[in-house]
Scaffold this motif. Sequence first.
Motif, PDB file in Angstrom:
ATOM      1  N   THR A  12       0.850  -1.181   0.000  1.00 39.45           N
ATOM      2  CA  THR A  12       0.000   0.000   0.000  1.00 39.45           C
ATOM      3  C   THR A  12       0.887   1.233   0.000  1.00 39.45           C
ATOM      4  OG1 THR A  12      -0.127   0.033   2.411  1.00 39.45           O
ATOM      5  CG2 THR A  12      -1.908  -1.087   1.242  1.00 39.45           C
ATOM      6  N   VAL A  13       0.306   2.329  -0.420  1.00 39.99           N
ATOM      7  CA  VAL A  13       0.999   3.604  -0.424  1.00 39.99           C
ATOM      8  C   VAL A  13       0.650   4.314   0.871  1.00 39.99           C
ATOM      9  CG1 VAL A  13       1.111   5.834  -1.596  1.00 39.99           C
ATOM     10  CG2 VAL A  13       0.891   3.745  -2.930  1.00 39.99           C
ATOM     11  N   ASN A  14       1.637   4.918   1.516  1.00 38.24           N
ATOM     12  CA  ASN A  14       1.349   5.700   2.704  1.00 38.24           C
ATOM     13  C   ASN A  14       0.726   7.017   2.228  1.00 38.24           C
ATOM     14  OD1 ASN A  14       1.294   7.311   4.972  1.00 38.24           O
ATOM     15  ND2 ASN A  14       3.189   6.449   5.783  1.00 38.24           N
ATOM     16  N   VAL A  15      -0.592   7.028   2.179  1.00 38.20           N
ATOM     17  CA  VAL A  15      -1.323   8.145   1.590  1.00 38.20           C
ATOM     18  C   VAL A  15      -1.074   9.442   2.345  1.00 38.20           C
ATOM     19  CG1 VAL A  15      -3.619   9.009   0.990  1.00 38.20           C
ATOM     20  CG2 VAL A  15      -3.068   6.603   0.652  1.00 38.20           C
ATOM     21  N   LEU A  16      -1.090   9.390   3.654  1.00 36.45           N
ATOM     22  CA  LEU A  16      -0.884  10.613   4.434  1.00 36.45           C
ATOM     23  C   LEU A  16       0.492  11.222   4.171  1.00 36.45           C
ATOM     24  CD1 LEU A  16      -2.541   9.566   7.808  1.00 36.45           C
ATOM     25  CD2 LEU A  16      -3.493  10.997   6.005  1.00 36.45           C
ATOM     26  N   ARG A  35       2.281  10.834   1.445  1.00 43.16           N
ATOM     27  CA  ARG A  35       2.287  11.375   0.080  1.00 43.16           C
ATOM     28  C   ARG A  35       1.532  12.706   0.005  1.00 43.16           C
ATOM     29  NH1 ARG A  35       3.734   7.768  -4.102  1.00 43.16           N
ATOM     30  NH2 ARG A  35       3.626   9.654  -5.363  1.00 43.16           N
ATOM     31  N   LEU A  36       0.393  12.788   0.693  1.00 41.31           N
ATOM     32  CA  LEU A  36      -0.361  14.044   0.705  1.00 41.31           C
ATOM     33  C   LEU A  36       0.478  15.170   1.305  1.00 41.31           C
ATOM     34  CD1 LEU A  36      -3.950  12.876   1.752  1.00 41.31           C
ATOM     35  CD2 LEU A  36      -3.243  13.759  -0.478  1.00 41.31           C
ATOM     36  N   GLN A  37       1.180  14.871   2.391  1.00 35.93           N
ATOM     37  CA  GLN A  37       2.037  15.875   3.027  1.00 35.93           C
ATOM     38  C   GLN A  37       3.134  16.330   2.075  1.00 35.93           C
ATOM     39  OE1 GLN A  37       1.660  17.545   5.884  1.00 35.93           O
ATOM     40  NE2 GLN A  37       3.451  18.726   5.311  1.00 35.93           N
ATOM     41  N   SER A  38       3.728  15.381   1.359  1.00 33.42           N
ATOM     42  CA  SER A  38       4.777  15.717   0.397  1.00 33.42           C
ATOM     43  C   SER A  38       4.226  16.613  -0.715  1.00 33.42           C
ATOM     44  CB  SER A  38       5.349  14.424  -0.199  1.00 33.42           C
ATOM     45  OG  SER A  38       6.249  14.709  -1.230  1.00 33.42           O
ATOM     46  N   LEU A  39       3.022  16.309  -1.183  1.00 26.58           N
ATOM     47  CA  LEU A  39       2.403  17.132  -2.229  1.00 26.58           C
ATOM     48  C   LEU A  39       2.089  18.541  -1.723  1.00 26.58           C
ATOM     49  CD1 LEU A  39       0.070  14.474  -3.869  1.00 26.58           C
ATOM     50  CD2 LEU A  39       2.138  15.490  -4.859  1.00 26.58           C
ATOM     51  N   ALA A  82      -7.781  15.266   0.582  1.00 27.21           N
ATOM     52  CA  ALA A  82      -7.400  14.925   1.961  1.00 27.21           C
ATOM     53  C   ALA A  82      -8.634  14.823   2.854  1.00 27.21           C
ATOM     54  CB  ALA A  82      -6.420  15.964   2.504  1.00 27.21           C
ATOM     55  N   MET A  83      -9.594  15.707   2.659  1.00 26.11           N
ATOM     56  CA  MET A  83     -10.810  15.652   3.473  1.00 26.11           C
ATOM     57  C   MET A  83     -11.622  14.403   3.145  1.00 26.11           C
ATOM     58  SD  MET A  83     -11.949  19.629   3.812  1.00 26.11           S
ATOM     59  CE  MET A  83     -13.226  19.182   4.947  1.00 26.11           C
ATOM     60  N   LYS A  84     -11.703  14.018   1.879  1.00 25.79           N
ATOM     61  CA  LYS A  84     -12.418  12.791   1.489  1.00 25.79           C
ATOM     62  C   LYS A  84     -11.724  11.568   2.085  1.00 25.79           C
ATOM     63  CE  LYS A  84     -14.309  14.475  -2.870  1.00 25.79           C
ATOM     64  NZ  LYS A  84     -14.204  14.402  -4.348  1.00 25.79           N
ATOM     65  N   PHE A  85     -10.389  11.577   2.041  1.00 24.93           N
ATOM     66  CA  PHE A  85      -9.629  10.461   2.600  1.00 24.93           C
ATOM     67  C   PHE A  85      -9.870  10.346   4.104  1.00 24.93           C
ATOM     68  CE2 PHE A  85      -5.689   8.669   4.385  1.00 24.93           C
ATOM     69  CZ  PHE A  85      -5.703   7.446   3.735  1.00 24.93           C
ATOM     70  N   HIS A  86      -9.870  11.477   4.795  1.00 24.91           N
ATOM     71  CA  HIS A  86     -10.131  11.489   6.237  1.00 24.91           C
ATOM     72  C   HIS A  86     -11.532  10.935   6.531  1.00 24.91           C
ATOM     73  CE1 HIS A  86      -9.810  12.704  10.390  1.00 24.91           C
ATOM     74  NE2 HIS A  86     -10.928  13.399  10.285  1.00 24.91           N
ATOM     75  N   ALA A  87     -12.528  11.329   5.755  1.00 27.46           N
ATOM     76  CA  ALA A  87     -13.895  10.832   5.947  1.00 27.46           C
ATOM     77  C   ALA A  87     -13.955   9.326   5.705  1.00 27.46           C
ATOM     78  CB  ALA A  87     -14.853  11.566   5.017  1.00 27.46           C
ATOM     79  N   MET A  88     -13.234   8.840   4.702  1.00 25.32           N
ATOM     80  CA  MET A  88     -13.212   7.408   4.422  1.00 25.32           C
ATOM     81  C   MET A  88     -12.587   6.633   5.578  1.00 25.32           C
ATOM     82  SD  MET A  88     -11.023   5.192   1.732  1.00 25.32           S
ATOM     83  CE  MET A  88      -9.638   5.614   2.760  1.00 25.32           C
TER      84      MET A  88
END
Length: 194
Positions: free
Chosen positions: A98-102, A104-108, A146-152
């Motif tokens: 899996t990709v560490n989504v959080l 990656r989002l921080q890096s973006l 990021a907000m959609k990911f948090h809700a998921m």
Amino acid sequence: MLDAVEHIGADGLVKATVVKPFLGRGVHQATLYRWFDAIMATGRPGQRAVRKIEKAAIRRTARSVADPATAAAEVVAEAKALMPLVPKIEHILGSGRTVNVLERLQSLVEDLDGLIKYAKTDDGRVRNARLLGASIEGMRRLLETAMKFHAMLRETAAVDALQNALISAVAECDPALAERVLRKMDQVAATWGG
């Protein structure tokens, strides 16, 4: 195969999942599939799994008469150890990675902050309007994602908690039934990963 059938059940067994660890060991894939089919045709794996489940259910039922709370707790603990109650991304994709989504989002976010800073001069005036506009729009879309990911994540945690509570409630009433339900859930999770 016997272990896989005991864990998942004969109906939930995915041929490719069982054969995959043995690929590249000197036996052709078609041969492995034929062996799989031959073993399953004997019926032994399913019979062994049924016997093991019946023995476990009888043991738990006997214990549940003496101490229902302990028997229910044992079923829940074993279920949590043996299977993921909520299929995770890596089970659905079947890759195990899996990709560490959080992360990656921080890096973006950091990259976009750098672009926004570059698009302005040191005194805050616009140096590159096109770059600034694109960077701000990118940041907006990223924050929305990021907000959609948090809700998921919150929804997934709620589903996990609900399933744990349901299995605990079933185990308190009937440990044997809880074990059958968990086996069926494991079959479903295995087909998602296959």
